[in-house]
Scaffold this active site. Sequence first.
Site, PDB file in Angstrom:
ATOM      1  N   LYS A  65      -5.111   3.905  32.231  1.00  0.00           N
ATOM      2  CA  LYS A  65      -6.192   3.382  31.380  1.00  0.00           C
ATOM      3  C   LYS A  65      -6.818   4.523  30.585  1.00  0.00           C
ATOM      4  O   LYS A  65      -6.630   5.699  30.945  1.00  0.00           O
ATOM      5  CB  LYS A  65      -7.237   2.690  32.256  1.00  0.00           C
ATOM      6  N   TYR A  90     -29.739  26.663  19.463  1.00  0.00           N
ATOM      7  CA  TYR A  90     -30.846  25.736  19.188  1.00  0.00           C
ATOM      8  C   TYR A  90     -31.939  25.828  20.235  1.00  0.00           C
ATOM      9  O   TYR A  90     -31.663  25.951  21.431  1.00  0.00           O
ATOM     10  CB  TYR A  90     -30.332  24.296  19.192  1.00  0.00           C
TER      11      TYR A  90
HETATM   12  C1  LIG Z   1      -9.430   3.735  37.675  1.00  0.00           C
HETATM   13  C2  LIG Z   1      -8.965   2.913  38.798  1.00  0.00           C
HETATM   14  C3  LIG Z   1      -8.058   3.429  39.729  1.00  0.00           C
HETATM   15  C4  LIG Z   1      -7.660   4.879  39.762  1.00  0.00           C
HETATM   16  O1  LIG Z   1      -8.756   5.601  40.310  1.00  0.00           O
HETATM   17  P1  LIG Z   1      -8.735   7.172  40.574  1.00  0.00           P
HETATM   18  O2  LIG Z   1     -10.047   7.407  41.240  1.00  0.00           O
HETATM   19  O3  LIG Z   1      -8.635   7.823  39.252  1.00  0.00           O
HETATM   20  O4  LIG Z   1      -7.590   7.473  41.443  1.00  0.00           O
HETATM   21  C5  LIG Z   1      -7.546   2.560  40.679  1.00  0.00           C
HETATM   22  N1  LIG Z   1      -7.926   1.264  40.720  1.00  0.00           N
HETATM   23  C6  LIG Z   1      -8.830   0.746  39.848  1.00  0.00           C
HETATM   24  C7  LIG Z   1      -9.219  -0.682  39.952  1.00  0.00           C
HETATM   25  C8  LIG Z   1      -9.384   1.549  38.870  1.00  0.00           C
HETATM   26  O5  LIG Z   1     -10.285   1.042  38.034  1.00  0.00           O
END
Ligand SMILES: *Cc1c(COP(=O)(O)O)cnc(C)c1O
Length: 393
Positions: free
Chosen positions: A49, A268
Amino acid sequence: MDEAFHIREAGTKPHLAGGRLTIDLRSLQANYRALAKVAAPAGVAGVVKADAYGIGIADVVPALAAAGCDTFFVALPEEGFAVRRAAPQSRIFVLNGLFGLDAAETYARSQLIPVINTAIDLTIWERFCGRQGAAHPCAIHVDTGMNRLGITPAEAIAFADENMLTRAVNPVLLMSHLACADQRDDPKNRKQLEIFRNVGRAFGEMEASLVNSSGLLLGRDFHFGLTRPGIAVYGGSPAPGVTMRTVVTAEARVAQIRYVKAGETISYGATSVLQRDSIIAVAAVGYADGFPRAASGSGVPIRQLFPGGNGFVNGRRVPIIGRVTMDLTMFDVTDLGADGIATGDHIELFGPNLPIDEAARAAGTISYELLTRLGQRYHRAYISAEPPESKSS
Ligand SMILES: *Cc1c(COP(=O)(O)O)cnc(C)c1O
């Protein structure tokens, strides 16, 4: 690793870029294989993702496929299309769900498998399948205590019993997600496991999946048929004391070296007053590149909460000084001496010398956020064992 390797360059041309990312897909594959060993006999899906955690689906997915990965999780349908292009034969689950009837057609046509997260989406998928006269596959996400997405355990069990008779849809995976997997001893882990097992009984032999990266390290009981590690594959630490191979190295190019007198201020708000005559490196990466403003060094009010970040160059850590700005970040390189650094050199922001988890902590965030915010202005070099196919992006 001394075997032959290939480099694919992308993003801004190296001589024109303010920073560069070196992405070692061989390390990514090594991380995947190491996790696959721990998970076996359970399978390991690729969680890709957010454009493979900012690294790029087009490069990550073929690398994972070459390492034996045939199942992928994305958050949104568009990401699913990108996975399909990169690995045409793969099984692709879309975590964020169906998004209503309008999207159902798209899922079916593109052979994306929706993760059903609500009772409403379940009804829609049932109706859609009924209308098409085909029980399309879906995953059932049951909420076991995260309270983010998922139908209730009671809804899941009722569905399992009913669908056994009607065969209205084709559930291929039962999944849930742990809330505290990174805290090994949190009793919530076992509690969620028990609820998940209980629901699983109603689904019989169907494939099941509970754990992310840290959950994978909780032991056999938690693995079921399919695990879903994300961050550990990309080099983030899944648990205290567990290190993975570095996949991403981020570096900023030095645009200027300044000699600044004691008593002067940097950046800044003039938050940082120099205590000594100093050498300052001005590096061409800022928060517009996803490098957090909260990594700002000494004198910045938020520093009371977070220590402020460092860079690494020529064998030394160099503290960020003054506020991180949109396109530039300043480092105190006084301790390197006048000959220790020059314009055009690169300062590591995170990578082999500065673990990503540490860089994230210094900015009050987590490795996931550093990766998924990596900007589009970097030069990118992808190092791979397999020759890269031609990529459109
Ligand atoms: C993002 C996600 C993962 C992977 O999680 P990590 O902590 O990056 O290993 C697995 N399952 C779901 C439902 C997620 O949203």
